[in-house]
Scaffold this active site. Structure first.
Site, PDB file in Angstrom:
ATOM      1  N   CYS A  49       0.832  -1.219   0.000  1.00  0.00           N
ATOM      2  CA  CYS A  49       0.000   0.000   0.000  1.00  0.00           C
ATOM      3  C   CYS A  49       0.862   1.264   0.000  1.00  0.00           C
ATOM      4  O   CYS A  49       1.666   1.478   0.907  1.00  0.00           O
ATOM      5  CB  CYS A  49      -0.923  -0.030   1.218  1.00  0.00           C
ATOM      6  SG  CYS A  49      -1.642   1.554   1.668  1.00  0.00           S
ATOM      7  N   CYS A  52       0.369   3.501   3.013  1.00  0.00           N
ATOM      8  CA  CYS A  52       1.007   2.899   4.189  1.00  0.00           C
ATOM      9  C   CYS A  52       2.504   3.202   4.195  1.00  0.00           C
ATOM     10  O   CYS A  52       3.089   3.485   5.245  1.00  0.00           O
ATOM     11  CB  CYS A  52       0.789   1.389   4.214  1.00  0.00           C
ATOM     12  SG  CYS A  52      -0.951   0.897   4.224  1.00  0.00           S
ATOM     13  N   CYS A 169       0.941  12.993  -1.045  1.00  0.00           N
ATOM     14  CA  CYS A 169       1.181  13.823  -2.236  1.00  0.00           C
ATOM     15  C   CYS A 169       2.618  14.354  -2.268  1.00  0.00           C
ATOM     16  O   CYS A 169       3.046  15.069  -1.360  1.00  0.00           O
ATOM     17  CB  CYS A 169       0.174  14.980  -2.236  1.00  0.00           C
ATOM     18  SG  CYS A 169       0.603  16.365  -3.295  1.00  0.00           S
ATOM     19  N   CYS A 172       2.911  18.134  -2.225  1.00  0.00           N
ATOM     20  CA  CYS A 172       2.612  18.651  -0.887  1.00  0.00           C
ATOM     21  C   CYS A 172       3.836  18.540   0.016  1.00  0.00           C
ATOM     22  O   CYS A 172       4.118  19.432   0.823  1.00  0.00           O
ATOM     23  CB  CYS A 172       1.444  17.889  -0.263  1.00  0.00           C
ATOM     24  SG  CYS A 172      -0.092  17.975  -1.213  1.00  0.00           S
TER      25      CYS A 172
END
EC number: 5.3.4.1
Length: 359
Positions: A49, A52, A169, A172
């Site tokens: 993931c 994760c 992101c 970000c």
């Protein structure tokens, strides 16, 4: 041989339990989480993931922050891809899922806050009263907003610049240090707020939807007194953000949090200084200042009055203030005041020089 095997097994279990983040498996889950009487924050994750993987370093830091209180709270994780029965048992449908267990029952509370270290630490502290430990960091000046606080933060007396972000992101993450620097640059501006919303957190998704956020980061400016936003579409450099805020809010900040050469000055009074004779200046400035609410209007009056008594006052006072600034050691608020007054004095000194040149 049996004894050695048991010893190895015990050592493995002890290692798992004493690690900063406890690895939970079906064999130890009940004892560590459900029956210990000790609360636990548990992450259900899958190795493949992406979200994760992004959370992993933050979660490890969280474990380290509360390792000193391992007798009071557990920070644990379950590989719910390998141990799917545990995930199903607690209704895990996606990754990562974080749940709070009180240590007494098998009915956990879903964690719906942000996935940053500050939000996770605050959640555990609120639940347990235990404070995190770790390398001392300067508290962030960025105001974290969520569904419960957003509407109260905009539309009031403050100008608010908000970044809607997501922890996974990449853009970000690149923005984060610039955003922190920007918040520090404006920390002395009481009516300018640099804020952030974790739009991926359960307690931020509704606000992101209401604001029409469809990509990250999305940056919006909310002028004081308005709940209607202005989209920020400029460059994402510290200088670009500062230029934008100075234009929108009337501030005069520079990179690093200082003030520019216009800070403190009042255009209408500067024009008056340039167009009024020395003999009439004090009276003219005093009259004009009575109609102004600006913080430094009365300082113009003071300087003009002093000049009417001593033609060298502005130059000498400017030299004194510049000496104090060069020496350093003043509080940030005092530095702002010294720079603002120096800028005003330069307006008067410039006029003095012109007058002397004419003579």
């Amino acid at each position: 041989m049996v004894r050695l095997s048991n010893l190895v097994s015990c050592l493995g279990l002890a290692s798992a339990v004493t690690a900063a983040v406890v690895d939970l498996v079906p064999k130890n889950f009940d004892d560590v989480v459900l029956k210990s009487g000790k609360p636990a924050l548990v992450e259900f994750f899958a190795p493949w993931c992406g979200h994760c993987k992004n959370l992993a370093p933050v979660y490890e830091e969280l474990g380290q922050a509360f390792a000193h209180a391992s007798d009071k709270v557990t920070v644990g994780k379950v590989d719910a891809d390998e141990h799917r029965d545990l995930g199903r048992k607690f209704g895990v449908q996606g990754f990562p899922t974080l749940k709070w267990f009180d240590g007494k029952s098998d009915e956990p509370e879903d964690y719906k806050g942000g996935r940053d270290l500050e939000s996770l630490s605050s959640f555990i502290s609120e639940k347990t009263g235990v404070k995190p430990r770790g390398p001392k960091k300067e508290p962030s000046k960025v105001e974290m907003l969520n569904d419960a606080t957003f509407k109260g933060a905009v539309g009031g007396d403050n100008d608010v610049l908000v970044a809607f972000t997501a922890p996974w992101c990449g853009h970000c993450k690149n923005l984060a240090p610039t955003w922190e620097a920007l918040a520090n640059d404006f920390v002395l501006e009481p009516n300018v707020v640099i804020a952030k919303v974790d739009a991926d957190a359960e307690n931020g998704k509704a606000t992101a939807r209401e604001q029409g956020v469809s990509g990250y980061p999305t940056i919006k400016f909310f002028p004081k007194g308005s709940t209607e936003s202005v989209p920020y579409e400029g460059a994402r450099s510290e200088q670009a953000f500062i230029d934008f805020l100075n234009e929108k809010t009337g501030t005069h900040r520079t990179v690093g949090g200082g003030l520019d050469t216009k800070a403190g000055t009042i255009a209408s009074l500067d024009e008056l200084i340039a167009s009024t004779s020395a003999a009439d200046l004090a009276a003219a400035v005093k009259k004009a200042a009575t109609e102004l609410k600006d913080k430094y209007a009365q300082y113009y009056v003071k300087v003009a009055d002093k000049l009417s008594q001593n033609a060298e006052y502005a130059a000498k006072e400017l030299a004194r203030l510049e000496k104090i600034l060069a020496k350093g050691g003043s509080a940030p608020e005092k530095v702002d005041d010294l720079i603002s007054r120096s800028n005003i004095l330069r307006k008067f000194v410039g006029e003095e020089k012109e007058a002397k040149d004419e003579l």
